[in-house]
Design a protein around this motif. Structure first.
Motif, PDB file in Angstrom:
ATOM      1  N   ILE A 465      10.734 -51.748  51.391  1.00  0.00           N
ATOM      2  CA  ILE A 465      11.107 -51.720  52.801  1.00  0.00           C
ATOM      3  C   ILE A 465      12.339 -50.840  52.945  1.00  0.00           C
ATOM      4  CG2 ILE A 465      10.166 -54.028  53.203  1.00  0.00           C
ATOM      5  CD1 ILE A 465      13.050 -55.066  53.302  1.00  0.00           C
ATOM      6  N   LYS A 466      12.641 -50.457  54.162  1.00  0.00           N
ATOM      7  CA  LYS A 466      13.810 -49.639  54.420  1.00  0.00           C
ATOM      8  C   LYS A 466      15.066 -50.515  54.470  1.00  0.00           C
ATOM      9  CE  LYS A 466      11.865 -45.537  55.050  1.00  0.00           C
ATOM     10  NZ  LYS A 466      12.177 -44.364  54.202  1.00  0.00           N
ATOM     11  N   VAL A 467      16.045 -50.144  53.683  1.00  0.00           N
ATOM     12  CA  VAL A 467      17.337 -50.809  53.692  1.00  0.00           C
ATOM     13  C   VAL A 467      18.394 -49.721  53.845  1.00  0.00           C
ATOM     14  CG1 VAL A 467      18.970 -52.216  52.405  1.00  0.00           C
ATOM     15  CG2 VAL A 467      16.523 -52.716  52.265  1.00  0.00           C
ATOM     16  N   ASN A 468      19.090 -49.734  54.978  1.00  0.00           N
ATOM     17  CA  ASN A 468      20.082 -48.694  55.272  1.00  0.00           C
ATOM     18  C   ASN A 468      19.477 -47.302  55.158  1.00  0.00           C
ATOM     19  OD1 ASN A 468      22.124 -50.648  55.655  1.00  0.00           O
ATOM     20  ND2 ASN A 468      22.562 -50.672  53.447  1.00  0.00           N
ATOM     21  N   GLY A 469      18.244 -47.186  55.633  1.00  0.00           N
ATOM     22  CA  GLY A 469      17.583 -45.891  55.657  1.00  0.00           C
ATOM     23  C   GLY A 469      16.954 -45.458  54.355  1.00  0.00           C
ATOM     24  N   GLN A 470      17.087 -46.271  53.331  1.00  0.00           N
ATOM     25  CA  GLN A 470      16.530 -45.933  52.020  1.00  0.00           C
ATOM     26  C   GLN A 470      15.457 -46.939  51.630  1.00  0.00           C
ATOM     27  OE1 GLN A 470      17.539 -43.141  50.269  1.00  0.00           O
ATOM     28  NE2 GLN A 470      18.856 -42.683  52.040  1.00  0.00           N
ATOM     29  N   ASP A 471      14.451 -46.466  50.909  1.00  0.00           N
ATOM     30  CA  ASP A 471      13.419 -47.377  50.409  1.00  0.00           C
ATOM     31  C   ASP A 471      13.993 -48.258  49.301  1.00  0.00           C
ATOM     32  OD1 ASP A 471      11.405 -46.513  52.074  1.00  0.00           O
ATOM     33  OD2 ASP A 471      10.666 -44.999  50.659  1.00  0.00           O
ATOM     34  N   MET A 472      13.740 -49.547  49.383  1.00  0.00           N
ATOM     35  CA  MET A 472      14.168 -50.501  48.353  1.00  0.00           C
ATOM     36  C   MET A 472      12.970 -51.366  48.005  1.00  0.00           C
ATOM     37  SD  MET A 472      17.314 -53.258  48.441  1.00  0.00           S
ATOM     38  CE  MET A 472      17.688 -54.280  47.003  1.00  0.00           C
ATOM     39  N   THR A 473      12.602 -51.377  46.740  1.00  0.00           N
ATOM     40  CA  THR A 473      11.470 -52.198  46.321  1.00  0.00           C
ATOM     41  C   THR A 473      11.789 -53.663  46.547  1.00  0.00           C
ATOM     42  OG1 THR A 473      12.274 -52.260  44.043  1.00  0.00           O
ATOM     43  CG2 THR A 473      10.675 -50.540  44.600  1.00  0.00           C
ATOM     44  N   THR A 474      10.778 -54.422  46.880  1.00  0.00           N
ATOM     45  CA  THR A 474      10.992 -55.835  47.204  1.00  0.00           C
ATOM     46  C   THR A 474      11.066 -56.723  45.968  1.00  0.00           C
ATOM     47  OG1 THR A 474       8.615 -56.063  47.555  1.00  0.00           O
ATOM     48  CG2 THR A 474       9.980 -55.656  49.492  1.00  0.00           C
ATOM     49  N   ASN A 475      11.060 -56.110  44.818  1.00  0.00           N
ATOM     50  CA  ASN A 475      11.264 -56.840  43.564  1.00  0.00           C
ATOM     51  C   ASN A 475      12.006 -55.927  42.609  1.00  0.00           C
ATOM     52  OD1 ASN A 475      10.540 -57.860  40.744  1.00  0.00           O
ATOM     53  ND2 ASN A 475       9.653 -59.455  42.021  1.00  0.00           N
ATOM     54  N   GLY A 476      12.963 -56.473  41.866  1.00  0.00           N
ATOM     55  CA  GLY A 476      13.644 -55.670  40.863  1.00  0.00           C
ATOM     56  C   GLY A 476      12.663 -55.131  39.844  1.00  0.00           C
ATOM     57  N   SER A 477      12.959 -53.971  39.276  1.00  0.00           N
ATOM     58  CA  SER A 477      12.022 -53.326  38.349  1.00  0.00           C
ATOM     59  C   SER A 477      11.828 -54.115  37.062  1.00  0.00           C
ATOM     60  CB  SER A 477      12.498 -51.908  38.022  1.00  0.00           C
ATOM     61  OG  SER A 477      13.841 -51.923  37.558  1.00  0.00           O
ATOM     62  N   ALA A 478      12.675 -55.100  36.801  1.00  0.00           N
ATOM     63  CA  ALA A 478      12.456 -56.040  35.689  1.00  0.00           C
ATOM     64  C   ALA A 478      12.471 -57.469  36.214  1.00  0.00           C
ATOM     65  CB  ALA A 478      13.524 -55.856  34.610  1.00  0.00           C
ATOM     66  N   GLY A 479      12.144 -57.610  37.475  1.00  0.00           N
ATOM     67  CA  GLY A 479      12.285 -58.902  38.129  1.00  0.00           C
ATOM     68  C   GLY A 479      11.076 -59.794  38.061  1.00  0.00           C
ATOM     69  N   PRO A 480      11.198 -60.998  38.615  1.00  0.00           N
ATOM     70  CA  PRO A 480      10.137 -62.008  38.506  1.00  0.00           C
ATOM     71  C   PRO A 480       9.064 -61.820  39.564  1.00  0.00           C
ATOM     72  CG  PRO A 480      12.050 -62.923  39.602  1.00  0.00           C
ATOM     73  CD  PRO A 480      12.417 -61.525  39.237  1.00  0.00           C
ATOM     74  N   TRP A 481       8.031 -61.067  39.244  1.00  0.00           N
ATOM     75  CA  TRP A 481       6.937 -60.884  40.186  1.00  0.00           C
ATOM     76  C   TRP A 481       6.354 -62.225  40.583  1.00  0.00           C
ATOM     77  CZ3 TRP A 481       6.582 -57.219  35.927  1.00  0.00           C
ATOM     78  CH2 TRP A 481       7.015 -55.939  36.301  1.00  0.00           C
ATOM     79  N   TYR A 482       5.876 -62.259  41.807  1.00  0.00           N
ATOM     80  CA  TYR A 482       5.447 -63.550  42.328  1.00  0.00           C
ATOM     81  C   TYR A 482       4.263 -64.134  41.551  1.00  0.00           C
ATOM     82  CZ  TYR A 482       4.191 -67.349  45.210  1.00  0.00           C
ATOM     83  OH  TYR A 482       3.913 -68.627  45.617  1.00  0.00           O
ATOM     84  N   SER A 483       3.305 -63.320  41.193  1.00  0.00           N
ATOM     85  CA  SER A 483       2.150 -63.827  40.455  1.00  0.00           C
ATOM     86  C   SER A 483       2.246 -63.434  38.985  1.00  0.00           C
ATOM     87  CB  SER A 483       0.853 -63.303  41.084  1.00  0.00           C
ATOM     88  OG  SER A 483       0.796 -61.903  40.989  1.00  0.00           O
ATOM     89  N   TYR A 484       1.177 -63.721  38.268  1.00  0.00           N
ATOM     90  CA  TYR A 484       1.147 -63.490  36.822  1.00  0.00           C
ATOM     91  C   TYR A 484       1.601 -62.071  36.481  1.00  0.00           C
ATOM     92  CZ  TYR A 484      -0.845 -63.271  32.105  1.00  0.00           C
ATOM     93  OH  TYR A 484      -1.029 -63.141  30.758  1.00  0.00           O
TER      94      TYR A 484
END
Length: 689
Positions: A465-484
């Protein structure tokens, strides 16, 4: 080594009988080939040690001692140190590959050495050389019996060769000895091994006097603990074999207390002999007083340094011939090769460490209130800021969110919150009863017309999503994905034992070769401390003349905590349960991910519901994480707030993996393999099973 291939010394156990002992081996290599010279003994020793039941990188609690490195996880055996997505993550209530037949094979080989080597004594250059080989036999036998006893209690004491009589094959069977007799034999064999073995191993990876003493200290600590704490389990944890009337698990009520003191004394004496030898010390090559970065780096370096003065017994690996896969399975997702995230430390484990903000009940503080459902979330500039004052040992054992590993930031967050600040807790109930409630239950997540919480469902559908005009992924690149997925399922990654110097090209199945430290000086200090405090609680005198046991215990804990960068132990340990728990908590921290904790919580008898308050080595409210025989472990999930430009944390049982563990008193002893029970006139199944 061609001889070792045809050296089949263990045709001793026929499938037709439960414990048919020591049938004549159909060797192509005779005793005269092997037992008459150091070179022949090298072949014999290679066999003994290749079958030694070591718990290292190639041991998984689910599968047992089958030396399989597949999935390469650490701590996912119901201890709460870590969990992962796979079914290898379960309570330690048994092993798929039961350690039984192979144990008697190893004891046969050890017995053959002990009984036959004296016939060839004149062939050796010195008494020292002869004694070393003989001592190896006693060490292996003790080691094998120890591994069996802590699984099964009393076992058949196969401590001598039995001549095969085809006219009377029943003589080949041995009944289970009592648990008391089994521990006494283990003590005697480790003692004999220590008397015979030299102070320095003649070959790398082999035992010596101090290896034997260290394992004796650990084994007798186990024996002393269960002799005491079996009595605390409802109905007393003991029973007789139906076929023999022998007390195969537990101890006679009238003897338990004295046996406990006796074995604690043996543990203490063995540990103190190692300590007084001056041969070992805590690893502090890079350590500096008051320098947290140096203290962290020191505890990172120690796992690969084969010259460490702390190492007592080490399992070495060498690429490309003898390798394992810890880096291939347990690295963060950036180094996915072929899997990742196989050892994800839990928040419950992280809460053991000093330097973290806490609620009155001791849990990690994430809000301004007195509990996770009260107040509003605390805000942090980075996800690492929450841990900035934590003891350096935690950072050396666990990759914390936003810390640097292998030259890159480990980006861990679970989602983006676009609502206003301050942010109220997502849930009204963070208790065990709501453990299965997921983030999909939140209106902020599911109400697409007014959505304020954005999370990526899985790595193949990563959104931004856009955060301060920049794209920001909704999960960290090593973060806890919601599913498996194969990133962290708890918000943390394993750090301990991972090689920090690898690139993705270096990582893969069977490519890792860092050593596994099986026994180190910290083990010795912790054994002395625990045995000393237990003896003091029991009112027993010091088994070592001139020793103040509580002073020894206090200094041991102070030394370990100082090296770790933990809070200073300001007062001396006393003869009480509070001091006992200080030692236990230190064990839980220091020896984590070393295959020690799963045995500690079993011998402390703190896995079942009534004893679970002491599960973490300190007193915690068991209702916070469990109900009845079941319990769970929590994760810590960071979120980014667009209103503040900061991060907050939600501490919860479940995000991407649903894991429940269970334990009842009967599980403190593994079931005897059913095929052994069904075909034997002597071998019993465990009482109450």
């Amino acid at each position: 080594m061609k001889k070792s291939i045809i050296l089949i010394l263990s045709a001793a156990l026929l499938a037709a009988s439960c414990v048919q002992m020591d049938l004549p081996s159909k060797n192509k290599v005779s005793d005269e080939d092997l037992l008459t010279s150091p070179s022949g003994m090298t072949v014999y020793m290679a066999r003994l040690y290749s079958h030694l039941p070591l718990e290292d990188f190639k041991y998984m609690a689910k599968w047992g001692l089958n030396k399989n490195a597949w999935l390469g996880g650490l701590g996912g055996d119901g201890t709460g140190e870590s969990i992962n997505r796979d079914d290898i993550c379960r309570s330690f209530v048994g092993e798929d590959n039961a350690y039984w037949d192979e144990a008697f094979t190893s004891m046969h080989d050890a017995n053959h050495l002990i009984e036959t080597l004296p016939n060839y004594r004149s062939n050796f250059n010195s008494d020292m050389q002869y004694n070393e080989f003989l001592g190896e036999g006693y060490f292996v036998r003790a080691f094998v019996l120890y591994q069996m006893a802590r699984r099964y209690g009393g076992v058949p004491l196969a401590i001598k060769q039995i001549d095969y009589d085809p006219e009377n094959p029943d003589n080949m069977e041995l009944p289970r000895a009592s648990e008391e007799e089994t521990w006494e034999q283990i003590c005697a064999d480790f003692t004999m091994a220590a008397e015979l073995l030299p102070e320095t191993s003649s070959k790398r990876g082999y035992a010596n006097k101090y290896v034997a003493l260290t394992y004796k200290a650990e084994a007798m600590l186990y024996a002393g603990t269960i002799a005491k704490y079996n009595e605390t389990v409802s109905g007393r944890l003991t029973g007789l074999g139906e076929k023999t009337g022998v007390r195969v698990i537990g101890f006679e009520e009238s003897k338990a207390a004295e046996l406990s003191k006796k074995w604690f004394s043996e543990s203490y004496k063995a540990a103190r002999e190692v300590m007084n030898s001056g041969k070992y010390s805590l690893y502090k090559k890079a350590w500096k007083a008051g320098n947290r970065e140096a203290q962290y780096q020191n505890m990172v370096d120690m796992w690969k340094d084969l010259t460490s003065p702390e190492n007592i017994f080490v399992r070495e690996y060498s690429y490309p011939t003898v390798t394992h896969g810890i880096d291939a399975y347990s690295s963060p997702y950036y180094w996915h090769a072929p899997l990742a995230g196989g050892s994800c430390p839990t928040l419950d484990f992280v809460e053991l460490f000093d330097g973290l903000p806490r609620y009155p009940n001791g849990q990690l503080r994430t809000t301004t209130g007195n509990g996770p459902a009260e107040g509003t979330y605390e805000m942090y500039e980075t996800t690492y800021e929450l841990f900035k004052d934590a003891e350096p040992r935690l950072r050396a054992y666990v990759i914390l969110p936003d810390d640097t590993f292998r030259g890159r930031k480990i980006e861990v967050y679970a989602g983006i919150y676009t609502g206003s600040a301050p942010v109220s807790p997502f849930f009204s109930d963070y208790s065990y009863s709501s453990a299965t409630t997921t983030y999909t239950n939140l209106d902020q997540f599911t109400n697409k017309s007014n959505q304020t919480l954005f999370m990526s469902p899985n790595p193949s559908e990563m959104t931004s999503i856009k955060v301060n005009g920049q794209d920001m992924t909704t999960n960290g690149s090593a973060g806890p994905w919601y599913s498996y997925g194969e990133a962290t399922v708890n918000g943390f990654h394993l750090r301990k034992y991972l090689d920090p110097d690898l690139t993705l090209a270096d990582i893969g199945e069977g490519k890792s070769d860092q050593p596994f430290i099986l026994m180190r000086y910290a083990d010795v200090l912790l054994a002395a401390a625990e045995a000393g405090v237990e003896l003091a609680i029991a009112g027993a005198p010091s088994p070592v003349e001139g020793d103040d046991m509580l002073a020894v215990a206090t200094q041991a804990i102070r030394d370990i905590r100082e090296r770790a960068g933990a809070d200073e132990l300001t007062s001396a340990l006393k003869a009480d349960n509070e001091s006992r728990d200080i030692v236990r908590r230190e064990r839980r921290k220091e020896l984590a991910f070393e295959h020690k904790s799963k045995w500690d919580i079993r011998r402390w008898r703190v896995c079942h519901e009534e004893g679970r308050a002491g599960f973490w080595g300190e007193q915690r409210d068991p209702s916070l994480t469990g109900s009845g025989s079941n319990f769970r472990f929590r994760g810590l999930f960071p979120f980014y707030s667009t209103a503040t430009g900061k991060y907050f944390f939600d501490a919860r049982f479940r995000l991407s993996v649903d894991k429940t563990f269970g334990y009842s008193p009967v599980d403190y002893y593994f079931a005897i393999p059913s095929n052994q029970v069904s075909k034997s006139k002597y071998i019993d199944q465990q009482p109450n099973r």
